[in-house]
Design a protein around this motif. Sequence first.
Motif, PDB file in Angstrom:
ATOM      1  N   GLY A  51       5.733   1.234   3.981  1.00 14.81           N
ATOM      2  CA  GLY A  51       5.480   1.328   2.499  1.00 14.81           C
ATOM      3  C   GLY A  51       5.650   2.107   0.899  1.00 14.81           C
ATOM      4  O   GLY A  51       5.927   1.315   0.427  1.00 14.81           O
ATOM      5  N   ARG A  55       5.094  -0.135  -2.152  1.00  9.91           N
ATOM      6  CA  ARG A  55       5.769   0.480  -3.378  1.00  9.91           C
ATOM      7  C   ARG A  55       6.298  -0.217  -4.147  1.00  9.91           C
ATOM      8  O   ARG A  55       5.416   0.381  -5.406  1.00  9.91           O
ATOM      9  N   GLU A  56       6.909  -0.646  -3.884  1.00 10.56           N
ATOM     10  CA  GLU A  56       8.039  -1.250  -4.518  1.00 10.56           C
ATOM     11  C   GLU A  56       7.013  -1.963  -5.219  1.00 10.56           C
ATOM     12  O   GLU A  56       7.383  -2.672  -6.724  1.00 10.56           O
ATOM     13  N   ARG A  59       4.672  -1.458  -7.485  1.00  4.56           N
ATOM     14  CA  ARG A  59       5.425  -0.926  -9.447  1.00  4.56           C
ATOM     15  C   ARG A  59       4.985  -1.808 -10.302  1.00  4.56           C
ATOM     16  O   ARG A  59       5.505  -1.701 -11.024  1.00  4.56           O
TER      17      ARG A  59
END
Length: 205
Positions: A51, A55-56, A59
């Motif tokens: 996760g 997410r990175e 982003r």
Amino acid sequence: MARDASTAVSSVCTIDSLGKPIYEQKPSTANLAAGIILSVLLVGGGLAMLGFVAREIIRVDGNLPIDADHGMSWTAAGIMSLVGSVLAAGGVWLFLWAKSMFSFRLVVCADGFYYEKKGKTDVFAWMEIASVEETVLHERLPIVKGPARQLMPTTTSRAYRVRRCDGKEFFFDGNILSRPSLLAGPLATAAQARGIAWTTAEKTH
């Protein structure tokens, strides 16, 4: 004289042919519970790592360098994704194994032993056992490292791999049986009386 498994016939013995039951064992409930807890932690840790990587990447809209000394990169994302996947898969495997062992039951009889697992029964008569491999593991408590570790007390555990004449194997240790000596003892007696090949290897960690 020890028997050669390659020349033996397949198993034909049944539970009734093993004689009177002597001991019955099941895995330690504490060990199985610890396995379930560890599996949940492994799956949770693996999914958390996956996760974080996702997410990175989201982003920065996927604009990551191939490699970088600091921060996220595609190389780091790939490594973390691999580690996270291995942790999650290992956790799932451990959970399924621990769950299956709740149905495990082993019975030692006068002329052999049998075990039941998930509705299936396997019989190991003394007369049909071709060989036994014993592993004696000496481990020092991993509290300290370096030369000081040699001063730590050593724990010794034993594991056994029993091979039947048709090639079927049964492995047991303290994680499988709550009291492995209740099978190892009669097994050693039968091996001596019947000339079953028995090998012992010692390992130190």
